[in-house]
Design an enzyme around this catalytic site. Structure first.
Site, mmCIF file in Angstrom:
data_model
loop_
_atom_site.group_PDB
_atom_site.id
_atom_site.type_symbol
_atom_site.label_atom_id
_atom_site.label_comp_id
_atom_site.label_asym_id
_atom_site.label_seq_id
_atom_site.Cartn_x
_atom_site.Cartn_y
_atom_site.Cartn_z
ATOM 1 N N GLY A 45 0.850 -1.264 0.016
ATOM 2 C CA GLY A 45 -0.142 0.026 0.002
ATOM 3 C C GLY A 45 1.045 1.173 0.146
ATOM 4 C CD GLN A 50 3.530 5.717 2.706
ATOM 5 O OE1 GLN A 50 2.612 5.089 2.102
ATOM 6 N NE2 GLN A 50 4.627 5.110 3.367
ATOM 7 C CB CYS A 98 5.573 2.182 7.374
ATOM 8 S SG CYS A 98 5.180 3.735 6.328
ATOM 9 C CG LEU A 99 6.921 1.280 1.354
ATOM 10 C CD1 LEU A 99 6.366 1.291 -0.114
ATOM 11 C CD2 LEU A 99 7.967 0.190 0.989
ATOM 12 C CG HIS A 140 -0.132 1.129 7.365
ATOM 13 N ND1 HIS A 140 1.052 0.631 8.390
ATOM 14 C CD2 HIS A 140 0.515 1.833 6.605
ATOM 15 C CE1 HIS A 140 2.038 1.216 8.052
ATOM 16 N NE2 HIS A 140 1.727 1.941 6.873
ATOM 17 C CD GLU A 141 -0.951 2.361 3.007
ATOM 18 O OE1 GLU A 141 -0.359 3.354 2.730
ATOM 19 O OE2 GLU A 141 -0.205 1.392 3.244
ATOM 20 C CG HIS A 144 0.822 6.811 5.575
ATOM 21 N ND1 HIS A 144 1.753 7.289 6.169
ATOM 22 C CD2 HIS A 144 0.821 5.542 5.279
ATOM 23 C CE1 HIS A 144 2.603 6.120 6.245
ATOM 24 N NE2 HIS A 144 2.053 5.061 5.622
#
Ligand code: ZN
Length: 189
Positions: A45, A50, A98-99, A140-141, A144
């Site tokens: 995701g 991000q 997480c990226l 999670h997304e 953000h």
């Protein structure tokens, strides 16, 4: 085009993102590029903050989880202006990464089920319910978009233990296999 991923420490990862309209410039290109960026960094995701844009846009492709979660195999979605309407079910732990926060993984507690309202890439409205790993990725997304990172959700002891690692990430002292954008160091000592 692959975007550099904004690393922990960037202020825009902490901002609440804005809704967008159909005529948002280059929207389809941004969606395409976000998928490319996500795949090239092996993510499941990616949220627009991000890649440095404070807009309510998320791309998901859960197929990396298909071995443990069959429902993830063909789950690919664009979520625009998403709103979580309801969360239900017993909170459960799942090991998240997480990226934007490379090299850190933690067990995070989140609710089991969600009801979510969003628009797809063609601006068709949907209200749907998800549970398990799909709900997990969405939560999670969604965080953000609200300026929240998964490391905010660990206990205070863990938080203390992570401090150094997080500070290293914000300074670029971390090995990553994909391109990242680290916050500029403004303070001089
Ligand atoms: Zn993330």
């Amino acid at each position: 085009m692959i975007y550099p991923i904004y690393a922990y420490g960037h202020q825009l990862l902490r901002k609440k993102s804005e809704d967008i309209t159909k005529d948002y410039p280059e929207l389809q290109t941004i969606i395409h590029n976000m998928y490319e960026t996500m795949y090239s960094s092996n993510g499941v995701g990616l949220a627009a903050p991000q890649i440095g844009k404070n807009i309510r846009l998320i791309v998901i492709d859960a197929k990396a989880y298909n071995e443990d979660y069959p429902e993830a195999a063909s789950f690919k979605k664009v979520l625009i202006n998403a709103k979580i309407l309801e969360t239900t079910g017993d909170p459960w732990l799942f090991n998240e990464g997480c990226l934007s926060v490379p090299e850190i993984r933690e067990d995070i507690s989140r609710p089991q089920k969600i009801k979510i309202e969003y628009m797809d890439e063609n601006f068709n409205e949907h209200i749907e319910e998800y549970d398990g790993v799909i709900a997990r990725i969405m939560l999670h997304e969604y965080d953000h978009l609200e300026g929240i990172l998964f490391v905010d959700r660990v206990g205070s002891l863990k938080k203390t233990l992570l401090k150094r690692k997080l500070s290293d990430i914000s300074k670029g002292n971390v090995k990553v296999s994909y391109k990242m954008n680290f916050p500029a160091l403004k303070k001089k000592r």
